[in-house]
Design a protein around this motif. Structure first.
Motif, mmCIF file in Angstrom:
data_model
loop_
_atom_site.group_PDB
_atom_site.id
_atom_site.type_symbol
_atom_site.label_atom_id
_atom_site.label_comp_id
_atom_site.label_asym_id
_atom_site.label_seq_id
_atom_site.Cartn_x
_atom_site.Cartn_y
_atom_site.Cartn_z
ATOM 1 N N ALA A 43 0.825 -1.036 -0.038
ATOM 2 C CA ALA A 43 0.110 -0.174 -0.083
ATOM 3 C C ALA A 43 0.714 1.204 0.094
ATOM 4 O O ALA A 43 0.491 2.286 -0.494
ATOM 5 N N LEU A 44 1.850 1.133 0.453
ATOM 6 C CA LEU A 44 2.740 2.420 0.719
ATOM 7 C C LEU A 44 3.244 2.967 -0.500
ATOM 8 O O LEU A 44 3.526 4.126 -0.951
ATOM 9 N N ILE A 45 3.489 2.113 -1.659
ATOM 10 C CA ILE A 45 3.992 2.582 -2.992
ATOM 11 C C ILE A 45 3.044 3.327 -3.761
ATOM 12 O O ILE A 45 3.244 4.372 -4.097
ATOM 13 N N PRO A 46 1.845 3.038 -3.872
ATOM 14 C CA PRO A 46 0.661 3.884 -4.587
ATOM 15 C C PRO A 46 0.633 4.872 -3.823
ATOM 16 O O PRO A 46 0.091 6.338 -4.194
ATOM 17 N N GLU A 47 0.646 5.010 -2.405
ATOM 18 C CA GLU A 47 0.320 6.224 -1.459
ATOM 19 C C GLU A 47 1.414 7.326 -1.733
ATOM 20 O O GLU A 47 1.188 8.364 -1.854
ATOM 21 N N LEU A 95 12.025 11.817 -6.718
ATOM 22 C CA LEU A 95 12.013 11.309 -5.128
ATOM 23 C C LEU A 95 13.434 10.968 -4.502
ATOM 24 O O LEU A 95 13.825 11.298 -3.584
ATOM 25 N N HIS A 96 14.278 10.523 -5.506
ATOM 26 C CA HIS A 96 15.756 10.407 -5.213
ATOM 27 C C HIS A 96 16.511 11.778 -4.764
ATOM 28 O O HIS A 96 17.191 12.089 -3.917
ATOM 29 N N ASP A 97 16.133 12.752 -5.694
ATOM 30 C CA ASP A 97 16.748 14.088 -5.689
ATOM 31 C C ASP A 97 16.456 14.804 -4.151
ATOM 32 O O ASP A 97 17.323 15.368 -3.505
ATOM 33 N N ASP A 98 15.045 14.591 -3.893
ATOM 34 C CA ASP A 98 14.591 15.211 -2.603
ATOM 35 C C ASP A 98 15.466 14.568 -1.453
ATOM 36 O O ASP A 98 15.482 15.322 -0.463
ATOM 37 N N VAL A 99 15.624 13.388 -1.390
ATOM 38 C CA VAL A 99 16.492 12.774 -0.481
ATOM 39 C C VAL A 99 17.775 13.331 -0.155
ATOM 40 O O VAL A 99 18.130 13.688 0.631
ATOM 41 N N VAL A 100 18.501 13.385 -1.666
ATOM 42 C CA VAL A 100 19.659 13.983 -1.729
ATOM 43 C C VAL A 100 19.906 15.428 -1.107
ATOM 44 O O VAL A 100 20.706 15.638 -0.259
ATOM 45 N N ASP A 101 19.141 16.142 -1.392
ATOM 46 C CA ASP A 101 19.104 17.438 -1.102
ATOM 47 C C ASP A 101 18.418 17.880 0.325
ATOM 48 O O ASP A 101 18.611 19.001 0.831
ATOM 49 N N GLY A 102 17.727 16.774 0.624
ATOM 50 C CA GLY A 102 17.135 17.177 2.022
ATOM 51 C C GLY A 102 15.887 17.984 1.875
ATOM 52 O O GLY A 102 15.549 18.992 2.841
ATOM 53 N N SER A 103 15.332 18.115 0.756
ATOM 54 C CA SER A 103 14.251 19.110 0.362
ATOM 55 C C SER A 103 12.982 18.901 1.415
ATOM 56 O O SER A 103 12.623 17.986 1.677
ATOM 57 N N VAL A 122 13.397 6.624 -1.355
ATOM 58 C CA VAL A 122 14.439 5.792 -2.244
ATOM 59 C C VAL A 122 13.893 4.626 -3.006
ATOM 60 O O VAL A 122 13.863 4.438 -3.904
ATOM 61 N N LEU A 123 13.226 3.712 -1.877
ATOM 62 C CA LEU A 123 12.785 2.503 -2.619
ATOM 63 C C LEU A 123 11.555 2.503 -3.560
ATOM 64 O O LEU A 123 11.576 2.004 -4.555
ATOM 65 N N VAL A 124 10.440 3.591 -3.312
ATOM 66 C CA VAL A 124 9.421 3.868 -4.114
ATOM 67 C C VAL A 124 10.101 4.506 -5.531
ATOM 68 O O VAL A 124 9.686 4.175 -6.565
ATOM 69 N N LEU A 128 9.468 2.839 -9.293
ATOM 70 C CA LEU A 128 9.099 3.736 -10.526
ATOM 71 C C LEU A 128 10.021 3.440 -11.607
ATOM 72 O O LEU A 128 9.913 3.264 -12.806
ATOM 73 N N PHE A 129 11.245 3.552 -11.235
ATOM 74 C CA PHE A 129 12.318 2.960 -12.385
ATOM 75 C C PHE A 129 12.052 1.754 -12.919
ATOM 76 O O PHE A 129 12.076 1.506 -14.195
ATOM 77 N N SER A 130 11.787 0.619 -12.184
ATOM 78 C CA SER A 130 11.642 -0.436 -12.695
ATOM 79 C C SER A 130 10.220 -0.668 -13.334
ATOM 80 O O SER A 130 10.193 -1.385 -14.594
ATOM 81 N N ARG A 131 9.229 0.008 -13.066
ATOM 82 C CA ARG A 131 8.190 0.101 -13.711
ATOM 83 C C ARG A 131 8.114 0.756 -15.308
ATOM 84 O O ARG A 131 7.746 0.272 -16.189
ATOM 85 N N SER A 132 9.197 1.641 -15.424
ATOM 86 C CA SER A 132 9.501 2.385 -16.427
ATOM 87 C C SER A 132 10.140 1.503 -17.576
ATOM 88 O O SER A 132 9.861 1.465 -18.748
ATOM 89 N N PHE A 133 11.121 0.691 -16.830
ATOM 90 C CA PHE A 133 11.684 -0.282 -17.722
ATOM 91 C C PHE A 133 10.824 -1.480 -18.207
ATOM 92 O O PHE A 133 10.766 -1.884 -19.440
ATOM 93 N N GLU A 134 9.767 -1.697 -17.518
ATOM 94 C CA GLU A 134 8.825 -2.629 -18.035
ATOM 95 C C GLU A 134 7.801 -2.210 -18.966
ATOM 96 O O GLU A 134 7.578 -2.872 -19.989
ATOM 97 N N LEU A 135 7.618 -0.897 -18.963
ATOM 98 C CA LEU A 135 6.870 -0.310 -19.917
ATOM 99 C C LEU A 135 7.675 -0.209 -21.267
ATOM 100 O O LEU A 135 7.258 -0.437 -22.456
ATOM 101 N N MET A 136 8.816 0.014 -21.279
ATOM 102 C CA MET A 136 9.941 0.039 -22.370
ATOM 103 C C MET A 136 9.719 -1.390 -23.083
ATOM 104 O O MET A 136 9.934 -1.522 -24.240
#
Length: 337
Positions: A43-47, A95-103, A122-124, A128-136
């Motif tokens: 549930a956390l993923i779509p949320e 998502l990753h940028d906001d973690v790195v930047d502490g935004s 980071v994990l979500v 999403l990266f893996s979903r993008s490759f599935e679509l490709m």
């Protein structure tokens, strides 16, 4: 049909509305794919993903895929899943940028990392990266997969390059351009180029669209970096002075540092190292950026790359799509005013 010549600055108030209207029906199809593919039994993923995807962004990158398909009069449906893949790549990087930047703020809302924590963000993002490759892969084109996977790799390299340049006030303009070409322009370029592949056009068409997207992306990021020093965060959708406080050495800072007195340079060294981060320091930074014309010249460079993007559309015949894509460039630059 004779191609229409566009020049940056022809319209007094350029808007993204023509592109939004052009691709509105197609974007509904893309949004349906996004909604479907961001689902998970966890549930956390779509949320968490939904918090960012529904956060008010204009879907600029997938719109470029759709508009480019319209420009080429492509009549198929492959662009819908691919535009969704483009948006997932973009969302994952945010998502990753906001973690790195502490935004703490994005588009006026609290960032996912503030609400759910860094590990979940980071994990979500990875999901999403893996979903993008599935679509490709579902699209079935090895060429499309190569373009988008290469862009993903370039984006990651650009982010690492930016991280290693953080707080390094001696960073040069060439390195800065390498960073933004990778972290921003690469996905703009790929989003456009894949439309030529699915429409089965020649390499000249592919490279024309790639050039349009790349130069638009550079212009877009230059303007973003300039308006980080704006008086209000309303045009940015992020905290006021984020780049300043994060020690990001962007082009306005590079130019102001190069042109400043030794006292000014000492201020920039202290500011970028994190020693001068108060509201008063930010105000002083703005004054230096204005007095050295660093902000003005950053926008002028954005206009230069924007014109290169418009010029790349030159070979295409006049059409509603071409006009909308040209005006989108003008809109990207006009955000700074």
């Amino acid at each position: 049909m004779t191609a229409t010549v566009h020049h940056l600055g022809n319209r007094p108030e350029p808007s993204l509305d023509p592109m939004i209207r052009l691709v509105a029906a197609d974007l509904n199809q893309v949004n349906a794919v996004i909604l479907e593919r961001m689902q998970s039994e966890v549930a956390l993923i779509p949320e968490l993903a939904g918090h960012l995807i529904a956060g008010g962004g204009k879907r600029m990158r997938p719109m470029l895929t759709l508009a480019s398909s319209r420009l080429l009069d492509y009549q198929g449906t492959r662009q819908f899943k691919l535009a969704a893949a483009v948006e997932f790549i973009h969302t994952a990087t945010l998502l990753h940028d906001d973690v790195v930047d502490g935004s703490g703020l994005r588009r006026g809302k609290r960032t996912a990392n503030i609400i759910w924590g860094n590990p979940a963000s980071v994990l979500v993002g990875d999901f999403l990266f893996s979903r993008s490759f599935e679509l490709m892969v579902e699209d079935g084109s090895l060429k499309v997969l190569k373009i988008l996977s290469h862009a993903s790799n370039i984006i990651a390299e650009g982010e690492v390059n930016q991280l290693s340049a953080q707080r390094q006030v001696e960073t040069g303009e060439d390195r800065y351009l390498d960073i933004i070409s990778a972290k921003t322009a690469a996905l703009f370029a790929a989003a456009c180029k894949i439309s030529a592949v699915v429409a089965e056009r020649d390499e000249e068409t592919e490279w024309a669209l790639e050039s349009y997207g790349r130069n638009l992306g550079i212009a877009f990021q230059l303007v973003d970096d300039a308006i980080d020093y704006a008086e209000t965060s309303e045009t940015m959708g992020k905290d006021q002075g984020d780049d300043f406080r994060d020690g990001k050495v962007t082009l306005p800072v590079i130019l102001a540092y190069a042109r400043g007195s030794e006292t000014d340079r000492a201020f920039w060294r202290a500011a970028m190292s994190g020693e001068r981060q108060s509201d008063e320091d930010l105000a002083h930074a703005r004054r230096l950026l204005t007095s050295t014309e660093a902000l003005h010249d950053t926008i002028e460079r954005a206009r230069h790359y924007g014109q290169k993007a418009i010029d790349a559309l030159g070979p295409f015949p006049a059409s509603r799509a071409k006009a909308a894509m040209a005006e989108a460039v003008e809109f990207a630059v006009a955000r700074a005013y």
